[in-house]
Design a protein around this motif. Structure first.
Motif, PDB file in Angstrom:
ATOM      1  N   UNK A  13     -85.556  -5.539 -86.147  1.00 39.55           N
ATOM      2  CA  UNK A  13     -84.985  -6.023 -87.405  1.00 39.55           C
ATOM      3  C   UNK A  13     -83.557  -5.524 -87.637  1.00 39.55           C
ATOM      4  N   UNK A  14     -83.248  -4.229 -87.438  1.00 40.57           N
ATOM      5  CA  UNK A  14     -81.846  -3.789 -87.667  1.00 40.57           C
ATOM      6  C   UNK A  14     -80.851  -4.568 -86.814  1.00 40.57           C
ATOM      7  N   UNK A  15     -81.190  -4.823 -85.554  1.00 39.60           N
ATOM      8  CA  UNK A  15     -80.300  -5.580 -84.692  1.00 39.60           C
ATOM      9  C   UNK A  15     -80.159  -7.013 -85.174  1.00 39.60           C
ATOM     10  N   UNK A  16     -81.290  -7.623 -85.565  1.00 37.96           N
ATOM     11  CA  UNK A  16     -81.245  -8.996 -86.064  1.00 37.96           C
ATOM     12  C   UNK A  16     -80.444  -9.080 -87.363  1.00 37.96           C
ATOM     13  N   UNK A  17     -80.613  -8.076 -88.257  1.00 39.09           N
ATOM     14  CA  UNK A  17     -79.886  -8.058 -89.528  1.00 39.09           C
ATOM     15  C   UNK A  17     -78.379  -7.934 -89.289  1.00 39.09           C
ATOM     16  N   UNK A  18     -78.005  -7.072 -88.343  1.00 38.30           N
ATOM     17  CA  UNK A  18     -76.586  -6.914 -88.014  1.00 38.30           C
ATOM     18  C   UNK A  18     -76.020  -8.209 -87.461  1.00 38.30           C
ATOM     19  N   UNK A  19     -76.764  -8.904 -86.601  1.00 42.39           N
ATOM     20  CA  UNK A  19     -76.286 -10.149 -86.020  1.00 42.39           C
ATOM     21  C   UNK A  19     -76.138 -11.231 -87.081  1.00 42.39           C
ATOM     22  N   UNK A  20     -77.117 -11.311 -88.006  1.00 39.34           N
ATOM     23  CA  UNK A  20     -77.039 -12.307 -89.071  1.00 39.34           C
ATOM     24  C   UNK A  20     -75.845 -12.044 -89.982  1.00 39.34           C
ATOM     25  N   UNK A  21     -75.614 -10.768 -90.312  1.00 42.22           N
ATOM     26  CA  UNK A  21     -74.476 -10.425 -91.159  1.00 42.22           C
ATOM     27  C   UNK A  21     -73.168 -10.767 -90.467  1.00 42.22           C
ATOM     28  N   UNK A  22     -73.088 -10.476 -89.190  1.00 42.77           N
ATOM     29  CA  UNK A  22     -71.875 -10.782 -88.417  1.00 42.77           C
ATOM     30  C   UNK A  22     -71.636 -12.281 -88.363  1.00 42.77           C
ATOM     31  N   UNK A  23     -72.717 -13.070 -88.154  1.00 46.22           N
ATOM     32  CA  UNK A  23     -72.579 -14.527 -88.115  1.00 46.22           C
ATOM     33  C   UNK A  23     -72.143 -15.060 -89.474  1.00 46.22           C
ATOM     34  N   UNK A  24     -72.696 -14.484 -90.569  1.00 47.38           N
ATOM     35  CA  UNK A  24     -72.328 -14.944 -91.911  1.00 47.38           C
ATOM     36  C   UNK A  24     -70.856 -14.666 -92.197  1.00 47.38           C
TER      37      UNK A  24
END
Length: 279
Positions: free
Chosen positions: A252-263
């Motif tokens: 989840x932390x990695x996925x959250x970081x990726x989603x934030x970066x994409x946003x």
């Protein structure tokens, strides 16, 4: 039965043997002896069964009363011949050998060339060897306490007819013979499923036969993690669900970081399109 003379071998493997015990049903632990003779060739096979997948086997052969070279063989491979459109046997690593603590797998195409392993040529130095398909295996093992590299074996293939898309199709059937000797040949044979835990308990361990593929570094820990969860969650389905949730929580932390970066990238591109003249 493995004999150097092909005619004698064909006669011995096609013969009707007489069993020594009068009992119609045997219950493990039990011993059984089978014998046959045509007046010149005499063959004896002894089996000991217990409550495991391992069978102790001893076999011997004589011709006109003199001992001759004899070994054990597994003829015919695995599989149900009534299955329609079976998986091609060339896609299944069927033969394996253990030498110097490394397991080698070979498919039918690699072994079946007569010029490479002609019938009758024995190769030594094997720790253990056998035949397998995706789910089951037959492993020839030396007796407990035997030194490494004490087995010798030979390999070849014959053909059988299977139904593929409603048509008769010829495909190779791998065969294996092992441990030729003029004295009675004694060894253990594991015949059963490729159960990781059962194979690991063997002496020597056989769990290397469970091949996780080229993603083994991922599949192996996942497999053991799932088995550990199954000790506490007896339903495999729910154990898989829990393992999936655990993996998602860890990632989840990695996925959250990726989603934030994409946003952030999407918002930046939107601002650039709205104000194309700004620098």
């Amino acid at each position: 039965m493995a004999l150097n003379d092909e005619q004698q071998e064909s006669a011995a493997n096609g013969a009707l043997y007489q069993i020594s015990t009068p009992a119609s049903t045997l219950h493990a632990p039990a011993d059984a002896e089978f014998s046959w003779s045509d007046g010149h060739l005499e063959v004896t096979k002894r089996f000991h069964f217990d409550h495991t997948y391992v069978v102790s086997v001893e076999t011997s052969a004589k011709f006109d009363g003199a001992p001759i070279l004899a070994g054990m063989s597994w003829l015919g491979g695995f599989g149900d011949l009534t299955v329609s459109n079976p998986a091609p046997i060339d896609t299944v690593p069927f033969r394996f050998l253990q030498r110097e603590r490394k397991t080698y797998h070979h498919c039918s195409q690699e072994v079946g060339r007569a010029e490479k392993w002609p019938h009758g040529v024995w190769q030594g130095g094997k720790d253990w060897t056998g035949i397998q398909d995706r789910y089951f295996t037959a492993v020839f093992l030396p007796l407990v306490g035997a030194p490494p590299g004490s087995l010798e074996a030979r390999y070849w293939k014959v053909s059988r007819t299977v139904q593929v898309e409603g048509k008769d199709t010829e495909e190779p059937v791998p065969q294996i013979q092992t441990a030729a000797s003029a004295q009675p040949v004694a060894m253990r044979v594991y015949v059963g499923p490729k159960d990781y835990d059962e194979l690991k308990k063997m002496n020597p361990p056989l769990h290397s036969l469970v091949n996780f593929g080229w993603l083994e570094f991922i599949a192996d820990p996942l497999f053991h993690g799932l088995k550990w969860l199954h000790n506490y969650i007896p339903n495999w389905g729910w154990a898989i669900v829990v393992l999936t949730l655990v993996i998602n929580m860890l990632l989840f932390p990695l996925a959250h970081f990726q989603l934030s970066h994409d946003a952030e990238n999407a918002a930046r591109r939107s601002r650039d399109q709205t104000n194309p003249g700004e620098i």
